[in-house]
Design an enzyme around this catalytic site. Sequence first.
Site, PDB file in Angstrom:
ATOM      1  N   GLY A   1      -3.199 109.227  55.805  1.00 31.58           N
ATOM      2  CA  GLY A   1      -3.699 107.836  55.037  1.00 31.58           C
ATOM      3  C   GLY A   1      -5.070 107.622  54.784  1.00 31.58           C
TER       4      GLY A   1
ATOM      5  N   GLY B   1       4.311 116.292  52.375  1.00 28.85           N
ATOM      6  CA  GLY B   1       4.275 117.804  51.864  1.00 28.85           C
ATOM      7  C   GLY B   1       3.564 118.522  52.831  1.00 28.85           C
TER       8      GLY B   1
ATOM      9  CB  ILE C   1      -7.793 102.609  60.092  1.00 27.72           C
ATOM     10  CG1 ILE C   1      -6.423 102.482  60.036  1.00 27.72           C
ATOM     11  CG2 ILE C   1      -8.363 102.719  58.686  1.00 27.72           C
ATOM     12  CD1 ILE C   1      -5.837 101.438  59.399  1.00 27.72           C
ATOM     13  CG  ASP C   2      -4.160 104.318  63.150  1.00 29.79           C
ATOM     14  OD1 ASP C   2      -4.040 103.436  62.475  1.00 29.79           O
ATOM     15  OD2 ASP C   2      -3.235 105.333  62.578  1.00 29.79           O
TER      16      ASP C   2
ATOM     17  NE  ARG D   1      -0.409 107.260  63.690  1.00 32.17           N
ATOM     18  CZ  ARG D   1      -0.528 108.658  63.895  1.00 32.17           C
ATOM     19  NH1 ARG D   1       0.543 109.396  63.338  1.00 32.17           N
ATOM     20  NH2 ARG D   1      -1.462 109.404  64.524  1.00 32.17           N
TER      21      ARG D   1
ATOM     22  CD  GLU E   1       1.172 100.146  62.050  1.00 23.87           C
ATOM     23  OE1 GLU E   1       1.697  99.649  61.173  1.00 23.87           O
ATOM     24  OE2 GLU E   1       0.578 101.306  62.285  1.00 23.87           O
TER      25      GLU E   1
ATOM     26  CG  LEU F   1      -4.930  93.281  52.523  1.00 27.35           C
ATOM     27  CD1 LEU F   1      -4.620  91.818  53.078  1.00 27.35           C
ATOM     28  CD2 LEU F   1      -5.675  93.398  51.098  1.00 27.35           C
TER      29      LEU F   1
ATOM     30  NE  ARG G   1      -4.496 103.481  54.704  1.00 29.74           N
ATOM     31  CZ  ARG G   1      -3.233 104.072  54.638  1.00 29.74           C
ATOM     32  NH1 ARG G   1      -2.496 103.948  55.719  1.00 29.74           N
ATOM     33  NH2 ARG G   1      -2.565 104.323  53.657  1.00 29.74           N
TER      34      ARG G   1
HETATM   35  O1  F6P Z   1      -2.664 106.200  60.063  1.00 28.90           O
HETATM   36  C1  F6P Z   1      -3.071 105.230  59.290  1.00 28.90           C
HETATM   37  C2  F6P Z   1      -2.034 104.202  58.931  1.00 28.90           C
HETATM   38  O2  F6P Z   1      -2.798 103.130  58.348  1.00 28.90           O
HETATM   39  C3  F6P Z   1      -1.247 103.557  60.261  1.00 28.90           C
HETATM   40  O3  F6P Z   1      -2.070 102.519  60.882  1.00 28.90           O
HETATM   41  C4  F6P Z   1       0.058 103.002  59.703  1.00 28.90           C
HETATM   42  O4  F6P Z   1       1.000 103.010  60.428  1.00 28.90           O
HETATM   43  C5  F6P Z   1       0.122 104.151  58.543  1.00 28.90           C
HETATM   44  O5  F6P Z   1      -1.282 104.758  58.354  1.00 28.90           O
HETATM   45  C6  F6P Z   1       0.575 103.450  57.225  1.00 28.90           C
HETATM   46  O6  F6P Z   1       1.155 104.604  56.456  1.00 28.90           O
HETATM   47  P1  F6P Z   1       1.409 104.455  54.882  1.00 28.90           P
HETATM   48  O7  F6P Z   1       0.073 104.291  54.196  1.00 28.90           O
HETATM   49  O8  F6P Z   1       2.116 105.773  54.653  1.00 28.90           O
HETATM   50  O9  F6P Z   1       2.352 103.089  54.849  1.00 28.90           O
END
Ligand code: F6P
Length: 366
Positions: A17, A81, A145-146, A190, A241, A291, A293
């Site tokens: 991500g 992938g 970001i986690d 996560r 989440e 948002l 990210r």
């Molecule tokens: O690992 C970063 C993250 O933004 C997590 O916080 C979130 O669970 C996940 O990626 C979301 O992934 P995607 O962009 O595939 O929806």
Amino acid sequence: MDSSRPIRCIGVSTGGGDAPGLNAVIRTVTLCAIQRGWEVYGIKRGLEGLFDTREILPLTRDAVRGIGHLSGTILGTTNRGNPFAYPVPKGDGTFDKVDRSDELVKNFHRLGLDALVSIGGDGSLTIANQLGEKGIPVVGVPKTIDNDLSGTVLTFGFDTAVRAATEAIDSLHATAEAHERVFVVEVMGRYAGWIALHAGIAGGADAILIPEIPFQIENVCRKIERRQLAGRRFSIVVVAEGAQVGGERVIKAEADESRTEVRLGGIAEVLAREIEAQTGKETRSVVLGHLQRGHRPTPTDRLIAMRFGAAAVRTVADRQFGVMVALDPPQVLTVPLSEAIRMKTVPLDSDIVVTAREMGICLGDD
Ligand code: F6P
């Protein structure tokens, strides 16, 4: 790799991500490598560009001009992938998982690359570690970001995500108070509660629910009712989440052929319904989602990203491979990739948890 051969050319990739600060790392790696007289190539869309070598972008000073403050990544990224279990369509709607790592390693050498700077979270760095075992000289840069990677006190992207979430919580206070409502705000992270805890405390949340602390919804409702009795007729609940309701996580989408991770999401809505039912207070849910990210990287994230980028090039020059650069204030040092990819959750005895409890913030367990 022949250790007597000078480094001349490196590749850089961004995987998983996106996180604010990726472009700052790409720019810094490029500038520092060019300073040493090396060539730099950007591998597009994670490592996909190594399967189709037309997707390799020469990174010159011009190519990285003016990108340091931008979120996203000029190289593109993917969390699908895996080259060791690559999904190949069978034609009937299902997929075979094929190990294409040899092809990838061959293309890496065919391009004349001497080392790979892999910028990623646990998924991409696990792959980087496996590629290192297959002979690719690799240096990892911790991104997410986690903030859930071991071996580094901080990952870049986290500070920006916390700022985005905190600003959202600040904004919700006004409308929550105006309508005397409860708001349940769902943040990313996560399986770790770093974003929820940091943004929740900074934003003045009344309850913060994180994956590391099993919670009872009744405890959250009691907190809301106590506030009501004290004349504070609104409340803000921040939930990660990945927090668990009744021992289970709320999932938006199951893992599939090309993606090994489930997609978390939806816990705020579940909690909002339950809080409204138990307290009788009008309750709304807000999911901040991606948002978190997309904001421009904060100066803190830009600086961590730049320090990581410079350290990665230094590490390649030192021919130290199979490692990740890491922040251990005030130093940036290196740790073995194999250690770094372990998950880092919030320690229950950490000062940040103790601070929340001492401020009277409900963490759902009492
Ligand atoms: O690992 C970063 C993250 O933004 C997590 O916080 C979130 O669970 C996940 O990626 C979301 O992934 P995607 O962009 O595939 O929806």
